[in-house]
Scaffold this motif. Structure first.
Motif, PDB file in Angstrom:
ATOM      1  N   VAL A  72     -71.392 -36.628 -41.782  1.00 33.24           N
ATOM      2  CA  VAL A  72     -70.242 -37.204 -42.573  1.00 33.24           C
ATOM      3  C   VAL A  72     -69.157 -37.840 -42.105  1.00 33.24           C
ATOM      4  O   VAL A  72     -68.834 -38.761 -42.446  1.00 33.24           O
ATOM      5  CB  VAL A  72     -69.263 -35.582 -43.078  1.00 33.24           C
ATOM      6  N   VAL A  73     -69.283 -37.576 -40.659  1.00 37.87           N
ATOM      7  CA  VAL A  73     -67.979 -38.403 -39.930  1.00 37.87           C
ATOM      8  C   VAL A  73     -68.620 -40.063 -40.096  1.00 37.87           C
ATOM      9  O   VAL A  73     -67.954 -40.926 -40.183  1.00 37.87           O
ATOM     10  CB  VAL A  73     -67.798 -37.879 -38.721  1.00 37.87           C
ATOM     11  N   LEU A  74     -69.885 -39.819 -39.533  1.00 37.46           N
ATOM     12  CA  LEU A  74     -70.467 -41.416 -39.514  1.00 37.46           C
ATOM     13  C   LEU A  74     -70.539 -41.929 -40.971  1.00 37.46           C
ATOM     14  O   LEU A  74     -70.282 -43.334 -41.068  1.00 37.46           O
ATOM     15  CB  LEU A  74     -72.037 -41.356 -39.103  1.00 37.46           C
ATOM     16  N   ALA A  75     -70.580 -41.341 -42.038  1.00 33.34           N
ATOM     17  CA  ALA A  75     -70.631 -41.906 -43.321  1.00 33.34           C
ATOM     18  C   ALA A  75     -69.195 -42.285 -43.918  1.00 33.34           C
ATOM     19  O   ALA A  75     -69.005 -43.353 -44.405  1.00 33.34           O
ATOM     20  CB  ALA A  75     -71.249 -41.079 -44.458  1.00 33.34           C
ATOM     21  N   ALA A  76     -68.290 -41.439 -43.425  1.00 36.86           N
ATOM     22  CA  ALA A  76     -66.909 -41.557 -43.708  1.00 36.86           C
ATOM     23  C   ALA A  76     -66.150 -42.869 -42.863  1.00 36.86           C
ATOM     24  O   ALA A  76     -65.400 -43.503 -43.370  1.00 36.86           O
ATOM     25  CB  ALA A  76     -66.122 -40.288 -43.219  1.00 36.86           C
ATOM     26  N   VAL A 133     -68.417 -40.307 -50.380  1.00 38.32           N
ATOM     27  CA  VAL A 133     -68.392 -41.723 -50.489  1.00 38.32           C
ATOM     28  C   VAL A 133     -68.202 -42.118 -51.916  1.00 38.32           C
ATOM     29  O   VAL A 133     -67.294 -43.017 -52.317  1.00 38.32           O
ATOM     30  CB  VAL A 133     -69.878 -42.532 -50.221  1.00 38.32           C
ATOM     31  N   ARG A 134     -68.797 -41.171 -52.997  1.00 38.91           N
ATOM     32  CA  ARG A 134     -68.358 -41.335 -54.354  1.00 38.91           C
ATOM     33  C   ARG A 134     -66.957 -41.244 -54.717  1.00 38.91           C
ATOM     34  O   ARG A 134     -66.335 -41.963 -55.422  1.00 38.91           O
ATOM     35  CB  ARG A 134     -69.041 -40.216 -55.181  1.00 38.91           C
ATOM     36  N   GLN A 135     -66.269 -40.264 -54.145  1.00 37.45           N
ATOM     37  CA  GLN A 135     -64.773 -39.955 -54.237  1.00 37.45           C
ATOM     38  C   GLN A 135     -63.809 -41.055 -53.661  1.00 37.45           C
ATOM     39  O   GLN A 135     -63.089 -41.382 -54.418  1.00 37.45           O
ATOM     40  CB  GLN A 135     -64.350 -38.746 -53.494  1.00 37.45           C
ATOM     41  N   LYS A 136     -64.654 -41.653 -52.636  1.00 35.08           N
ATOM     42  CA  LYS A 136     -63.646 -42.745 -52.015  1.00 35.08           C
ATOM     43  C   LYS A 136     -63.732 -43.940 -52.847  1.00 35.08           C
ATOM     44  O   LYS A 136     -62.923 -44.696 -52.991  1.00 35.08           O
ATOM     45  CB  LYS A 136     -64.404 -43.180 -50.534  1.00 35.08           C
TER      46      LYS A 136
END
Length: 149
Positions: A72-76, A133-136
């Motif tokens: 999650v951190v890497l994707a965020a 990622v969708r929410q972002k």
């Protein structure tokens, strides 16, 4: 906004990994060790080596259960995309079994009992990262449309 949930998840996952090791891995490992003890030899453990082994197993399993947080951190942070995470599944499966073979005691059951949860936790991390990622993207679209939320 993301720091507190990740911190809570990291702590819970670490303790879940320790509990997993305590209730599943250590009994299997000690059963294996008693099976390979030669006949006529009594198994006498040194408390220092025992505690070192148990703490090593707890720490290793606790760290391995941090896989979703890392994903999650890497994707965020945008280091890796969700599509890239999904395409790397085969490598993650092989990597999980390699890490499990290195960390666990020398039996197939312990190795499998670590590798399978690591792969499942990776998949959970990918799902959470995709939602994040969708929410972002939705928030960015709202800001672009002039919505102040």
């Amino acid at each position: 906004r993301l720091a507190l949930p990740l911190l809570v998840a990291a702590v819970l996952l670490f303790y879940t990994g320790c509990a997993f090791a305590y209730f599943l891995i250590l009994p299997a490992a000690f059963h294996f060790l008693t099976l390979v003890t030669p006949p006529g030899v009594s198994m006498m453990t040194d408390i220092g080596h025992y505690l070192s082994f148990v703490l090593h197993v707890f720490f290793a399993f606790g760290l391995c259960f941090e896989v979703p947080v890392i994903v999650v951190v890497l994707a965020a942070l945008g280091v890796v995309s969700v599509a890239k995470l999904r395409s790397a599944r085969r490598y993650v499966i092989v990597g999980a079994f390699v890490v499990a073979a290195i960390i666990t005691p020398p039996d197939v059951l312990s190795m499998t009992l670590l590798a399978v949860p690591m792969v499942l936790l990776y998949e959970i991390g990918v799902l959470v990262a995709a939602m994040l990622v969708r929410q972002k993207a939705a928030r960015a679209a709202q800001h672009q449309d002039g919505d102040p939320r």
